[in-house]
Design an enzyme around this catalytic site. Structure first.
Site, PDB file in Angstrom:
ATOM      1  N   LYS A 206      17.821 -20.828 -14.232  1.00 11.87           N
ATOM      2  CA  LYS A 206      18.049 -21.822 -13.199  1.00 11.87           C
ATOM      3  C   LYS A 206      17.051 -22.668 -12.893  1.00 11.87           C
ATOM      4  CE  LYS A 206      19.589 -20.701  -8.269  1.00 11.87           C
ATOM      5  NZ  LYS A 206      20.040 -19.614  -7.012  1.00 11.87           N
ATOM      6  N   GLU A 212       9.509 -16.608 -19.598  1.00 11.73           N
ATOM      7  CA  GLU A 212       9.797 -16.174 -20.605  1.00 11.73           C
ATOM      8  C   GLU A 212      10.679 -17.128 -21.381  1.00 11.73           C
ATOM      9  OE1 GLU A 212       9.164 -14.974 -17.242  1.00 11.73           O
ATOM     10  OE2 GLU A 212       9.577 -12.247 -18.286  1.00 11.73           O
ATOM     11  N   GLY A 267      21.409 -16.467  -9.767  1.00 11.71           N
ATOM     12  CA  GLY A 267      21.011 -16.631 -11.025  1.00 11.71           C
ATOM     13  C   GLY A 267      22.307 -15.092 -11.772  1.00 11.71           C
ATOM     14  N   ARG A 268      21.912 -14.107 -11.127  1.00  8.83           N
ATOM     15  CA  ARG A 268      22.921 -12.685 -11.406  1.00  8.83           C
ATOM     16  C   ARG A 268      24.421 -13.295 -11.260  1.00  8.83           C
ATOM     17  NH1 ARG A 268      19.506 -11.840  -7.421  1.00  8.83           N
ATOM     18  NH2 ARG A 268      20.271 -11.073  -6.096  1.00  8.83           N
ATOM     19  N   GLU A 353      19.473  -5.918  -8.292  1.00  4.35           N
ATOM     20  CA  GLU A 353      18.198  -7.113  -8.069  1.00  4.35           C
ATOM     21  C   GLU A 353      18.958  -7.197  -6.803  1.00  4.35           C
ATOM     22  OE1 GLU A 353      18.179 -11.391  -9.983  1.00  4.35           O
ATOM     23  OE2 GLU A 353      16.272 -10.057 -10.349  1.00  4.35           O
ATOM     24  N   HIS A 384      27.281  12.480 -26.302  1.00  4.44           N
ATOM     25  CA  HIS A 384      26.217  13.108 -26.897  1.00  4.44           C
ATOM     26  C   HIS A 384      25.357  12.982 -26.576  1.00  4.44           C
ATOM     27  CE1 HIS A 384      29.779  14.360 -29.662  1.00  4.44           C
ATOM     28  NE2 HIS A 384      30.761  13.228 -29.458  1.00  4.44           N
ATOM     29  N   LYS A 504       5.001 -11.355 -10.941  1.00  4.10           N
ATOM     30  CA  LYS A 504       5.119 -12.838 -11.783  1.00  4.10           C
ATOM     31  C   LYS A 504       4.073 -13.863 -11.422  1.00  4.10           C
ATOM     32  CE  LYS A 504      10.155 -14.115 -11.488  1.00  4.10           C
ATOM     33  NZ  LYS A 504      10.635 -15.237 -11.168  1.00  4.10           N
TER      34      LYS A 504
HETATM   35  O1  F6P Z   1      12.872 -12.368 -12.070  1.00  6.44           O
HETATM   36  C1  F6P Z   1      13.776 -12.577 -11.520  1.00  6.44           C
HETATM   37  C2  F6P Z   1      14.353 -14.194 -11.790  1.00  6.44           C
HETATM   38  O2  F6P Z   1      14.451 -14.995 -10.911  1.00  6.44           O
HETATM   39  C3  F6P Z   1      16.288 -13.876 -11.266  1.00  6.44           C
HETATM   40  O3  F6P Z   1      16.982 -13.403 -10.585  1.00  6.44           O
HETATM   41  C4  F6P Z   1      16.326 -14.799 -12.902  1.00  6.44           C
HETATM   42  O4  F6P Z   1      18.494 -14.603 -13.302  1.00  6.44           O
HETATM   43  C5  F6P Z   1      15.701 -14.560 -13.977  1.00  6.44           C
HETATM   44  O5  F6P Z   1      14.418 -14.511 -12.761  1.00  6.44           O
HETATM   45  C6  F6P Z   1      15.804 -15.929 -14.550  1.00  6.44           C
HETATM   46  O6  F6P Z   1      15.296 -17.515 -13.698  1.00  6.44           O
HETATM   47  P1  F6P Z   1      15.881 -18.543 -14.546  1.00  6.44           P
HETATM   48  O7  F6P Z   1      17.829 -18.342 -14.310  1.00  6.44           O
HETATM   49  O8  F6P Z   1      15.413 -19.417 -12.923  1.00  6.44           O
HETATM   50  O9  F6P Z   1      14.891 -18.604 -15.612  1.00  6.44           O
END
Ligand code: F6P
Length: 540
Positions: A206, A212, A267-268, A353, A384, A504
């Site tokens: 987003k 990452e 995002g979610r 979240e 199990h 972060k």
């Molecule tokens: O760290 C949380 C978050 O902001 C989530 O809400 C989001 O889904 C995820 O990181 C990834 O964010 P982005 O789509 O901006 O890379």
């Protein structure tokens, strides 16, 4: 006392809970032959039997009254109308617009967003069709057969969950992989056997700034350039999905392969936006549209069904009942479908979240519990491992059990075994086995106490005819709106996520302390300083 705990219905629920908390489901069922029928409802293609909950008609009446007093319907209508209900970020919350049919009008800041949504959807369809047909070719002229989604959180969990769920609907001649973790092993494992000439990376983010994802995207570019040579190859082997289109262009992605979405999609809550591009390539445009139709069917059900017959509303209220009155801490999500293996992880982000908050909309500290811990695994595997605790542990763990009447595999007889287990587990959890019953069966006095299964463990049973794109959409929307209901009752902002920021920031401070050759001056607490020193020493 806050506004919530002072409401008449909250007080009445507390008193009611004290009266009924010890009544066993055995008695509730024995006294009321119509219970299963009365506490079962349908909507949006899903069936919910919530009769195996520790509730009476009075509980439901009071919970519905609570929803009324807390203005859940009003807040729902504000969401659907595009009002800026995400107040801490001053944003509308419009994932429901992503699945609104063409011709619907939803206005944000004076502009109707629905035509723009359908424009992006059409661009996704064109792109997915070119990929699936082989018309889209890579740098060396070979068709693309591998798609790697790079993203994390909502830009990963939804696409991976949906791909796994809908694999039987996917193009099996193509390979789909998902890279999320900044651990380089994730990228290496996802790509070690892929032919670069046939691989497309979709960078899904987003913000297009997430550590990452940006790190893995850079690794992917280096991997590609190393195998295919010139930087020019990047344009042919990368696509991007983001609200930050300039950053995607700067990365070197061909603007024709960039798909946008909007800040009013959390995002979610984004798996049905362009973030679902990998899903659409996997299952095709028609199946993706069926999934959107499933989402929309549940949206409409939530928006229009009377409160007493409203699946997401009731599901959300039952979570309030257990969290705030029984004091339960977690919810188990138990899908009896191997294809839904990642559904609990998906719901973990959606629920935790969204509702893992301790401050209300007025900025005051809550004096009640909010979002529960969500976890789960598919049945029958879980039976199990952790079901022992569900049946005989000291904690009360409400569970949602999910099943499908028709199998997705050819093993029809096995499906009966699967469903028999699903029904049996819900039955065992609810009714258990008493010492008397065990003795009649010849159980020894010595073993009897160990084998007693108390029962009275609540479950929701969610059934659909079959797992398909439409029911998947409906199922996700069911939980989205259940989460919304809980957030509205708790008066929290379910659409921000400030709690993830501090970690972060601190990581960004530590990164150079690990990288630097010269021993850095460390100014953390003693524990963190020692850990950094130990890592630097052992790494060397
Ligand atoms: O760290 C949380 C978050 O902001 C989530 O809400 C989001 O889904 C995820 O990181 C990834 O964010 P982005 O789509 O901006 O890379």
């Amino acid at each position: 006392m806050t506004a919530l705990t002072a409401t008449p219905s909250w007080q009445a629920l507390a008193a009611h809970h004290a009266r009924i908390k010890d009544i066993h489901l055995r008695k509730l069922f024995a006294d009321d032959p119509g219970r299963a029928e009365r506490f079962s409802i349908e909507g949006g293609g899903l069936f919910l039997d919530y009769s195996k909950n520790r509730i009476t008609d009075e509980t439901v009446r009071l919970l519905l009254q609570l929803a009324e007093e807390r203005g859940v319907a009003k807040r729902r209508d504000a969401m659907f109308a595009g009002e800026k209900i995400n107040t801490t970020e001053r944003r509308a919350v419009l994932h429901v617009a992503l699945r609104a049919p063409r011709g619907t009008h939803i206005v944000v800041d004076g502009a109707d967003v629905v035509p723009e949504i359908h424009k992006v959807l059409q661009a996704m369809v064109d792109f997915a069709m070119r990929l699936r047909s082989g018309a889209f070719i890579g740098h060396t002229g070979r068709r693309i057969r591998n798609v790697v989604n790079i993203g994390i959180g909502g830009s990963y969990l939804g696409p991976e969950m949906a791909y796994r769920a809908l694999r039987p609907f996917s193009d099996r001649s193509m390979t789909f992989r998902f890279v999320s973790n900044v651990d380089g092993a994730d990228f290496s494992e996802a790509t070690w056997d892929l032919d670069a000439t046939e691989t497309l990376f979709i960078v899904s983010s987003k913000t297009f700034t997430t550590l990452e994802t940006m790190t893995n995207a850079a690794t992917a570019r280096a991997w590609l350039v190393q195998k295919l040579g010139p930087d020019a190859a990047v344009a042919k082997h990368f696509a991007a999905v983001s609200t930050n289109i300039p950053a995607a262009i700067t990365f070197g992605i061909d603007p024709a392969n960039i798909f946008g979405f909007w800040d009013w999609v959390g995002g979610r809550y984004s798996m049905d936006s362009a973030i679902g591009l990998s899903t659409m390539i996997a299952v095709g445009a028609d199946n993706f549209r069926d999934m959107l139709a499933g989402f929309h069917a549940m949206d409409e059900h939530f928006r229009t069904a009377p409160a007493a017959f409203n699946l997401p509303l009731l599901l959300g209220l039952l979570t309030i009942w257990y969290t705030n009155f029984f004091g339960t801490q977690t919810i188990g999500i138990l899908p009896y479908a191997a294809h839904l293996a990642r559904f609990p992880a998906y719901l973990q982000q959606l629920q935790m979240e969204s509702n893992g908050k301790h401050i209300d909309l007025d900025g005051c500290v809550l004096d009640y519990q909010s979002g529960p811990i969500v976890w789960g695994e598919p049945g029958t595997d879980g039976q199990h491992s952790f079901y022992q605790l569900l049946h005989q542990g000291t904690r009360l763990v409400p569970c949602d059990m999910i099943g499908f009447c028709r199998p997705l595999s050819q093993q029809v007889a096995q499906h009966d075994l699967l469903m028999a287990n699903l029904f049996a587990q819900a039955e065992a959890l609810a009714f258990g086995k008493t010492a008397d019953e065990l003795r009649v069966e010849g159980c020894s006095d010595h073993q009897t106490p160990f084998r007693v299964t108390e029962g009275n463990r609540p479950t929701n049973m969610i059934l659909a005819e079959a797992l398909n794109p439409a029911t998947l959409g409906s199922l996700v929307a069911l939980y989205e709106h259940s989460v919304f209901t809980q957030g509205a009752i708790w008066a929290i902002d379910s659409f921000d996520q400030w709690g993830v920021e501090l970690g972060k920031v601190l990581a960004n401070r530590i990164i150079p302390e690990l990288n630097r050759d010269a021993e850095p001056v460390l100014a953390h607490d003693a524990s963190t300083n020692a850990l950094i020193r130990r890592y630097r020493k052992q790494r060397a």
